[in-house]
Write a protein that holds these residues in place. Sequence first.
Motif, PDB file in Angstrom:
ATOM      1  N   SER A 233     -29.916  34.104 -17.106  1.00 36.67           N
ATOM      2  CA  SER A 233     -29.432  34.643 -18.495  1.00 36.67           C
ATOM      3  C   SER A 233     -28.570  33.935 -19.194  1.00 36.67           C
ATOM      4  O   SER A 233     -28.124  34.113 -19.530  1.00 36.67           O
ATOM      5  N   SER A 234     -27.552  33.991 -18.072  1.00 37.16           N
ATOM      6  CA  SER A 234     -26.395  33.278 -18.082  1.00 37.16           C
ATOM      7  C   SER A 234     -26.932  31.439 -18.234  1.00 37.16           C
ATOM      8  O   SER A 234     -25.772  31.556 -19.301  1.00 37.16           O
ATOM      9  N   GLY A 235     -27.330  30.943 -18.443  1.00 35.99           N
ATOM     10  CA  GLY A 235     -28.232  29.633 -19.327  1.00 35.99           C
ATOM     11  C   GLY A 235     -27.620  28.963 -18.045  1.00 35.99           C
ATOM     12  O   GLY A 235     -27.358  27.241 -17.712  1.00 35.99           O
ATOM     13  N   LEU A 257     -34.552  32.251 -24.167  1.00 39.75           N
ATOM     14  CA  LEU A 257     -32.939  31.936 -23.024  1.00 39.75           C
ATOM     15  C   LEU A 257     -32.320  33.274 -24.888  1.00 39.75           C
ATOM     16  O   LEU A 257     -31.882  33.721 -23.973  1.00 39.75           O
ATOM     17  N   SER A 258     -31.846  32.381 -25.657  1.00 40.63           N
ATOM     18  CA  SER A 258     -31.306  32.475 -26.534  1.00 40.63           C
ATOM     19  C   SER A 258     -31.966  35.403 -26.942  1.00 40.63           C
ATOM     20  O   SER A 258     -30.885  35.165 -27.100  1.00 40.63           O
ATOM     21  N   ARG A 261     -31.027  36.399 -23.880  1.00 41.69           N
ATOM     22  CA  ARG A 261     -29.696  37.014 -24.066  1.00 41.69           C
ATOM     23  C   ARG A 261     -29.388  37.904 -25.301  1.00 41.69           C
ATOM     24  O   ARG A 261     -27.679  38.344 -25.169  1.00 41.69           O
ATOM     25  N   SER A 262     -29.827  38.110 -26.153  1.00 46.26           N
ATOM     26  CA  SER A 262     -29.775  38.676 -27.517  1.00 46.26           C
ATOM     27  C   SER A 262     -29.612  40.475 -26.979  1.00 46.26           C
ATOM     28  O   SER A 262     -29.345  41.158 -27.675  1.00 46.26           O
TER      29      SER A 262
END
Length: 264
Positions: A233-235, A257-258, A261-262
Amino acid sequence: MHQLDHLTDVARSAVRLGNELIKNTRPHTVTEKSDRDTFTEVDVRIEHEVRAFLAEATPEIDFVGEEEGRSDASTDSPYVWGLDPIDGTANFVHGVPLCGVSLALLQGDRTVIGVISLPYLDLHYSAVLGGGAFVNGKRLEASKTAELSKSIVAIGDYALGEDAADKNRQRIALTAELAAQVERVRMFGSAAHDLAWLAEGRIDGAVVMSNKTLDLAAGILIAREAGVLVKDSSGAEHTRASTHTIAAAPGIANQLLSLVRSIK
């Protein structure tokens, strides 16, 4: 590569043992490992039979299973077999035909072979690092979906046990956000299905808010070899040390992913 090809054949033969047991056996004993997390005598029997088969076929390679842990053997091999004898045990217990056998060959932090069998569906997946991924002999390719609103995304099971309420607040928030943005959300109850079907293009993304090596290692390799992007989830690229598992077809990977992460 020749050695890995041979070991892939060994892995397929090992997984076939579990495949037949799942198809032809019903559980009689269900044992609770922790809060609502169970295993059956069939899980244990599969692990015993696969462990014994691999000990004879590849005595130089160590073994670790989900139910009984690591073998006592001490070898100089850089490899170790990792088995989830029944991925989706709750489904198996309740007669839901979404469960499978998942076997990986690990080399340090890398998975070099992944084999998954979905017995009730007669689907058999395999991948070798750098050699592509296959189902029933057919090469796999991730979906071409490029819009989140046209994607089907699978999510992992909700948390159980200690701190489940806190963990599930995040999972439920994720479910709500996905429901607002994707075509459909699915919870199959088996990471093997999530990742194998992602590799096959049946679904477009999968989000598992945890990272259990024996559940995921084979499926992650199969997915990656089919062109799926697998991240934390950190990318960052997903590794065995990652906290979460975000996998998606390339066309929606950044969007998914965005979204993940939101979630706070």
